[in-house]
Structure formats: structure tokens, C-alpha cells
Design an enzyme around this catalytic site. Structure first.
Site, PDB file in Angstrom:
ATOM      1  N   ASP A  27      61.773  99.854  21.688  1.00  0.00           N
ATOM      2  CA  ASP A  27      62.124 101.244  21.414  1.00  0.00           C
ATOM      3  C   ASP A  27      62.224 102.057  22.696  1.00  0.00           C
ATOM      4  O   ASP A  27      62.762 103.170  22.681  1.00  0.00           O
ATOM      5  CB  ASP A  27      61.068 101.877  20.498  1.00  0.00           C
ATOM      6  CG  ASP A  27      61.301 101.541  19.033  1.00  0.00           C
ATOM      7  OD1 ASP A  27      62.373 101.005  18.710  1.00  0.00           O
ATOM      8  OD2 ASP A  27      60.401 101.819  18.221  1.00  0.00           O
TER       9      ASP A  27
ATOM     10  N   ASP B  82      64.168  96.574  10.241  1.00  0.00           N
ATOM     11  CA  ASP B  82      63.037  97.110  10.999  1.00  0.00           C
ATOM     12  C   ASP B  82      61.718  96.856  10.271  1.00  0.00           C
ATOM     13  O   ASP B  82      61.680  96.548   9.078  1.00  0.00           O
ATOM     14  CB  ASP B  82      63.242  98.610  11.223  1.00  0.00           C
ATOM     15  CG  ASP B  82      62.589  99.110  12.505  1.00  0.00           C
ATOM     16  OD1 ASP B  82      61.738  98.391  13.071  1.00  0.00           O
ATOM     17  OD2 ASP B  82      62.929 100.224  12.938  1.00  0.00           O
TER      18      ASP B  82
END
Length: 727
Positions: free
Chosen positions: A546, A476
């Protein structure tokens, strides 16, 4: 092919031709479009005409030549072309005038690697042919080598440029684009993908007009806001038909892509590194390589362009063990627990997933340092023994004992000010002297241009990968860059920092992914903030967004599919009300959307009712049967979520023996019209069995008349149908 009588280069990909001609030493662009024959008459395609005196003539004896109107392959500024240059150089005397003219060329089989950069590749030399045009500025000794590779099995051409300082003085690159292409007219629409966090890659289309239409990123990454892709298409072009020229940059940092319509009605399309806040010093003998631009031509509409990118990127950009393998169904604990978990809780979710047939459990943020919130511990990649008394290895073995693989989340490029790493090495983050260090998500960005930073990350990550039975890593990156400066770089190289960051990141990724080839790496940047070809070269899939709301995901996944294959898209079922938009949709609807990508769940499976468990078990069973086709099949977009209340797409096998149709309706309508969806990609001569109903229909009928879908009722309704050719 090179025609030395006309100084003409004819490049042929599978379905397109690209023609370059030398005009008084200038590399001029002649043609890009449908494939032409080598033995056809290619003379006279480039028309030259004298213009007004405001378009100067660099060749006194031939006033038909003006760089202000000549279509060029790699134009410069300052020698009579007033359009956007492809490159610009600052010399030691402060001037910026150079002039590249033809010096030599080389044609050979195969395609070279780009040192230190991701790029499309070939497995055998016969798959591609490469032309290198060497252009020289005689005053400075600066050389630009323009590289073109054409593919025999793809309608694609790759372009990049290598600069070599062959002179005696230091020069400074201030602009170094990967590709520049002059189109003969301006009757085009520009299509690109834009958005924001949780709203990535929405399709935008606008008509070109005099001036510049462009997109870019100055955020230090390719970004949620814009994607390093732009296409020019005729106004009448649709999903199914019409001309499209696609341009995709294999890069993960700051970029620019723009179309400039100038006074004579031509269009200059350029793509490459963003020149904003960029420079690169080239000392005598040094080289600089630009990233690669991938151009795709299609006369079969946007769908044809997309499928060409999909095939190329799926098989000749993505690499490694997992490139051609079916991707595992996973459950991620992030939206189930956030930071509040312990080993027993993780084991319980993994066991619940294993009972349903899920194959992989992924432990997300919160397992290291003292990470109880997002305000500390990034950089301290040591397991938190409060939550995991036996450590990561013990937890992974407990998960494995439940019959499921173990994966782990990292955010290696970041550091928390409240961390042992930052307290030990405060100069390791991007920063400039005497300025505040702007935080985002209460974290700073590590300086990946530094070798010592990369060495530390390699040591910590590789130690975990060697000692813990990990089969999956989610990598990430949750903020963009500010105060872009490096304590390790001298003052005259500070504007190189953003690009050196990317080169350092690529170096680390190459080292880690090659050393641990059995780990499936998935990239992420707050979801889709770095969904680009550069990252796919190292990690064959990306967390698409997301935002896990199924309705929003229709647009996000549809837009992403303009360039990127389905095998690269992570898509999960999450809890309702959705954590991003507070919408409640059925588990069936969420499942059908997520099954159109790399399928998984992101919720607490232990809290499900028996009914929910039964629905999920069927979804998992069904997806295991169809995932090979979803992940490796040809995608056809049928109905766009940007144009109405319905979305539909389908997947077709290469041999057209099998297909899947997905259909989604967002809101119910009173007295709605009866609706058929026309299929695509089938064999007109074959009959197809609908496995759900047992009915048999001809491929011609399914594509001309379609299948009825009007039986669906209620908001957020969906269906999918499997078709198999009848022997």
C-alpha cells in the site's frame, strides 16, 4: 537414482544433488549441494560416531548411531533426538511417542498435484522426477510419505509430506512440517524478509549461533511482518557469488521457518505449517497433506538463487491465460477519490487515462452497499445505485466506450458488522462463544472453512463476473485473524480452523479462476500482507505494498525480488506529497520505480497539468516497448537500497540480445565521486548499442568497467538505459 547396495537415493536437479541414505531403517540426510555424478563414488559420505551417553543409542549393537546426532530427513521427538522434530502426534492414550522407519519407496517421472493445495507443477512428465519414501510407525499404523520432486530445467527440489492413518485408533497431528534438513555445519548466515504494513519484505541477514534463529506468522496469513521464506548462505556469499540454500513455502497462512544450531555444530533447517494453535485429527483411513516447500540451491550468490525462483515461479507456479502475457497498464481510483466518487467522475478518470494510452481502469473500494467509509457494507456485494445509477454494467460499458478495459476491487473474505450479510448470518464470521469479536478496520473475518460461506461468495462474485464486462479483479484482505474459531466445527476440531480457512479459500479461488480464465486476478492484503507462493498459484500478480512512495518502494521491490519474479509485482505512480510518508518526489523518479514492475497509476489524472500529462504519456509509451523484458526478463540486482544512497537493477533477455539498466539516487551529494555501475548478465562477446546515445560498447567492457551514472543531479534522481546487441 536408487543404489540398493548402499540403500542410497541420489536426486539430481539441473545444478544440484540431494542424497538420502537408509541407516537401520532411518532416512538419513547425506548431502545437498553442487551436482554430483551418478557414477562417482558416493560411499562413505555419511560419518557416524558414538557420542556421550546423553545422546542415547536406539540400536544397541551399533553405538555409533544416535538420533541425537544422525542427520535425518524427517525426525521425531521422544526416541532420543532432542532437536526440533518435524512432526508430532498425540495418541488416544495421551502419549506422543511415535517412530517412523522405512517401509518402501517409489520413483516415477513427473510430479503429482497436491490435493486442495497450491504447488509447483510440470506440463510434461519428463520435466521432473519424484521420489516417495514411505515411513511407518508400526505401533500405530501411521504412515508418512515423504515426497521429493527434482526438476531437469531448474536447480530446485520440492518437498511435502502426506500422513495416512492406517491404524485402528484416531490420532491427532500436533506438528506437521513440510521439510526438515540437517546441515553438517553451522557456518551460515540466515537471510529472511520482514517488515510491517507499508514496509514489507525488508532484507534481514544475521549469523547463526547456538540456539534457534526463526521466523513465523500466527496472524492467519503469511503476513506483512514475515514472509514464508528463509535462506542459509555462507558468510562470504554476496549477490554475485557464493553458496545459498533457499527455502520457500507454498502457503498463505500461519507458517514457521527456523534454523537450529545444536551441540555438535550442525544446523537443522525446518519450514512448514506453524504448530502454534494447530492440530488435526486423523481418524482411521484419513489422510493429511502438508503444503509444499521449494528448495533452491545456488553457487552463484543471492542473484543466482533469485533468478532460479523467478523462472520456476513465473512459469511453473503461476498459471492460466495471463501467465505469459504482458500485463496491462492500469489506473486505479483509490488514492484519487477514496470513497467519494460517482459514475461521471470515474468515467472522466478513465477517459483521461485512455487519452494517455492507459489500457485498464480499476474501480476500487466504495462501489457496493452504502460504502461511504470503511465502517460498513463489506459482504453486501450489490452495486450502490446512489453512486452508480446505471449499475456496474452501465459504468463498465461507459469505461469501455472510452477505449479502456474495466476492472473491479473486492474484499470477499471480510464482513462489516454493519451489513445486511452480518445481520442475516452473525455466525458466519470467525468467532468463539461468549467472547467479544475483535474488529480491525471495523470489519470481521468470514469463516472460509464453511461451505455455506463459500457458496454465498461464489454466487455473488460469479454473478457479477457473468454480467459485467470485467477483465481484472483486485482481491483484497485487510486484516488478520482474531478469535479463530468456527461455529460449524465441533470442539475437537477448533484448532483446525486456521488451516481449514486456507483450504476453503484455495477451493473458492480454484473454482472462480478456472471458471473465469480471461480475468486477470491480482491478490492484495493491505498491499503485501499475503505476498506468497500460495496466492500466486491462483493469481499471477500481487499488489506489492500500500506504500506507493517511490523511495520506500526501492527497498520493498528489491526485497520482494529475492524470491518473487517482477511479473508478480504491482507497482504504481501515486500523487505527491505521498499519502503514506508525505514525501514529494518527481514524476520521472516515481515512474522509473514503478516501471520496474507491473506499471500503473493511482491518482486523479484529471487534475494533472499539461506537463505532467506529457511526462506520463512518454512513460506509458516507453513502458509498452519495454514491459515484455521487464516482466519476463532475467533480473540482476546491482546496488542495494539497504546498503547506501543508490539502487540499481537491470533486466536481460534470455538470449542476451537486449537489456535495461535502471539506476536511482535518493539524495544529492556535494562533490560526489564519479560513479560507474557495472552491468551483469550480458554476453561478453557481443557489442551493445545504447539506444539513448547511439554509443556502442562491448559486453565485456560494460560488465568489467560499467556505465557512468554520475551526471544525475538533485534529490530523487533516476535514469534508465536500453541496450540492444549489435548484429
Amino acid at each position: 537414482m536408487y543404489d540398493n547396495h548402499q540403500d542410497l537415493y541420489h536426486l539430481q536437479s539441473k545444478n544440484s544433488s540431494y542424497i538420502i541414505q537408509l541407516v537401520r531403517g532411518y532416512a538419513a540426510h547425506v548431502y545437498y549441494g553442487p551436482k554430483l555424478r551418478h557414477n562417482g563414488n558416493l560411499s562413505g559420505m555419511l560419518k557416524l560416531q558414538e557420542r556421550a551417553s546423553f545422546s542415547p543409542n536406539p540400536v544397541n549393537e551399533d553405538r555409533s548411531i544416535s538420533l541425537d546426532s544422525l542427520p535425518q530427513e524427517y525426525p521425531q521427538y521422544g526416541t532420543s533426538d532432542y532437536r526440533s522434530p518435524a512432526y508430532q502426534v498425540k495418541l488416544e492414550n495421551g502419549t506422543r511417542i511415535t517412530e517412523l522407519v522405512y517401509q518402501s519407496h517409489r520413483i516415477y517421472a513427473g510430479k503429482p498435484e497436491l490435493p486442495g493445495l497450491p504447488a509447483v507443477y510440470v506440463e510434461q512428465d519428463h520435466e521432473a522426477e519424484t521420489l516417495e519414501l514411505e515411513l511407518l510407525d508400526e505401533v500405530t499404523g501411521l504412515t508418512a510419505v515423504l515426497s521429493y520432486s527434482v526438476f531437469s530445467d531448474f536447480s530446485a527440489i520440492t518437498r511435502s509430506v502426506k500422513f495416512v492413518n492406517g491404524g485402528k485408533e484416531t490420532v491427532e497431528l500436533e506438528r506437521a512440517l513440510s521439510a526438515s534438513l540437517d546441515f553438517a555445519d553451522s557456518r551460515y548466515d540466515a537471510l529472511y524478509l520482514s517488515g510491517a504494513w507499508a514496509r514489507e519484505r525488508h532484507v534481514q541477514r544475521r549469523r547463526l549461533a547456538p540456539g534457534v534463529t526463526g521466523i513465523s506468522s500466527r496472524r492467519g496469513s503469511s503476513s506483512h511482518q514475515q514472509n514464508p521464506f528463509i535462506a542459509l548462505l555462507r558468510p562470504e556469499t554476496t549477490e554475485q557469488q557464493g553458496e545459498v540454500f533457499g527455502f520457500s513455502l507454498v502457503y498463505s497462512g500461519n507458517f514457521t521457518a527456523e534454523a537450529e544450531v545444536e551441540q555438535f555444530g550442525t544446523t537443522r533447517l525446518q519450514i512448514g505449517l506453524n504448530p502454534f494453535d494447530f492440530s488435526w485429527q486423523l481418524q482411521p483411513g484419513e489422510e493429511f497433506q502438508t503444503p509444499e516447500a521449494v528448495m533452491v540451491y545456488s553457487d552463484e550468490g543471492l542473484g543466482g538463487m533469485s533468478r532460479e525462483y523467478h523462472r520456476l515461479y513465473r512459469t511453473r507456479l503461476c498459471r492460466g491465460t495471463h501467465r505469459d502475457q504482458e500485463r496491462p497498464i492500469l489506473v486505479n481510483n483509490w488514492e484519487a477519490t477514496y470513497f467519494d466518487f460517482n459514475a461521471d467522475k470515474i468515467e472522466s478518470i478513465a477517459k483521461a487515462g485512455s487519452e494517455l494510452g492507459i489500457e485498464l481502469f480499476v474501480l476500487d473500494d466504495g462501489w457496493f452497499g452504502r460504502r461511504d467509509s470503511d465502517n460498513n457494507s463489506l459482504g453486501d456485494w450489490f452495486e450502490d445505485r446512489r453512486k452508480l445509477p446505471g449499475g456496474l454494467k452501465d459504468l463498465a460499458e461507459r469505461v469501455n466506450a472510452a477505449g479502456i478495459q474495466f476492472g473491479l476491487w473486492f474484499e470477499p473474505e471480510m464482513v462489516s458488522p454493519d451489513s445486511e450479510l452480518y445481520r442475516s448470518h452473525p455466525d458466519w464470521c470467525l468467532h468463539v462463544p461468549n467472547r467479544r469479536r475483535t474488529e480491525g478496520r471495523q470489519q470481521l473475518v468470514l469463516d472460509m472453512s464453511r461451505e455455506d460461506v463459500r457458496a454465498y461468495l461464489y454466487e455473488r462474485l460469479s454473478d457479477i463476473f457473468r454480467t459485467v464486462p470485467i477483465t481484472y479483479v483486485k482481491w483484497d484482505m485487510n486484516r488478520n485473524m482474531t478469535e479463530i474459531g468456527s461455529a460449524a466445527a465441533p470442539s475437537y476440531r477448533q484448532r483446525e480452523t486456521a488451516h481449514r480457512y486456507m483450504l476453503g479459500l484455495y477451493e473458492l479461488l480454484e473454482k472462480i479462476t478456472q471458471e473465469f480464465p480471461d480475468i486477470l486476478f491480482e491478490s492484495c492484503s493491505g498491499g503485501g500482507g499475503r505476498f506468497d507462493p500460495g496466492m500466486l498459484y491462483y493469481m499471477p500478480q500481487t499488489w506489492t505494498s500500500d506504500n506507493t512512495d517511490a523511495v520506500e518502494r526501492l527497498k520493498i521491490q528489491y526485497g520482494t525480488s529475492l524470491v518473487y519474479p517482477v511479473s508478480t509485482m504491482g507497482a504504481h505512480v501515486s500523487a505527491v506529497p505521498n499519502h503514506q510518508v508525505e514525501r514529494t518526489t518527481s514524476l520521472e523518479f516515481r515512474g522509473d520505480v514503478a516501471m520496474s514492475g507491473n506499471f500503473g497509476y493511482e491518482l486523479d489524472l484529471t487534475q494533472w497539468s499539461e506537463t505532467e500529462r506529457e511526462i506520463a504519456a512518454k512513460q506509458i509509451k516507453d513502458y509498452k516497448e519495454i514491459r515484455g523484458l521487464v516482466q519476463q526478463g532475467e533480473l540482476y540486482r546491482l546496488l542495494s537500497p539497504f546498503e547506501g544512497n543508490e539502487t540499481s537493477w537491470m533486466f536481460v533477455s534470455d538470449d542476451r540480445e537486449e537489456a535495461l539498466l535502471f539506476y536511482f539516487k535518493v539524495l544529492a551529494e556535494p562533490n560526489a565521486p564519479l560513479r560507474n555501475v557495472k552491468l551483469e548478465g550480458l554476453d561478453l562477446e557481443k557489442d551493445y548499442l545504447l539506444t539513448t546515445s547511439g554509443e556502442i560498447f562491448g559486453g565485456d567492457r560494460l560488465m568489467a568497467a560499467g556505465l557512468p551514472v554520475s551526471s544525475l543531479s538533485g534529490d530523487f534522481s533516476s535514469m534508465w538505459v536500453q541496450l540492444k546487441a549489435v548484429k
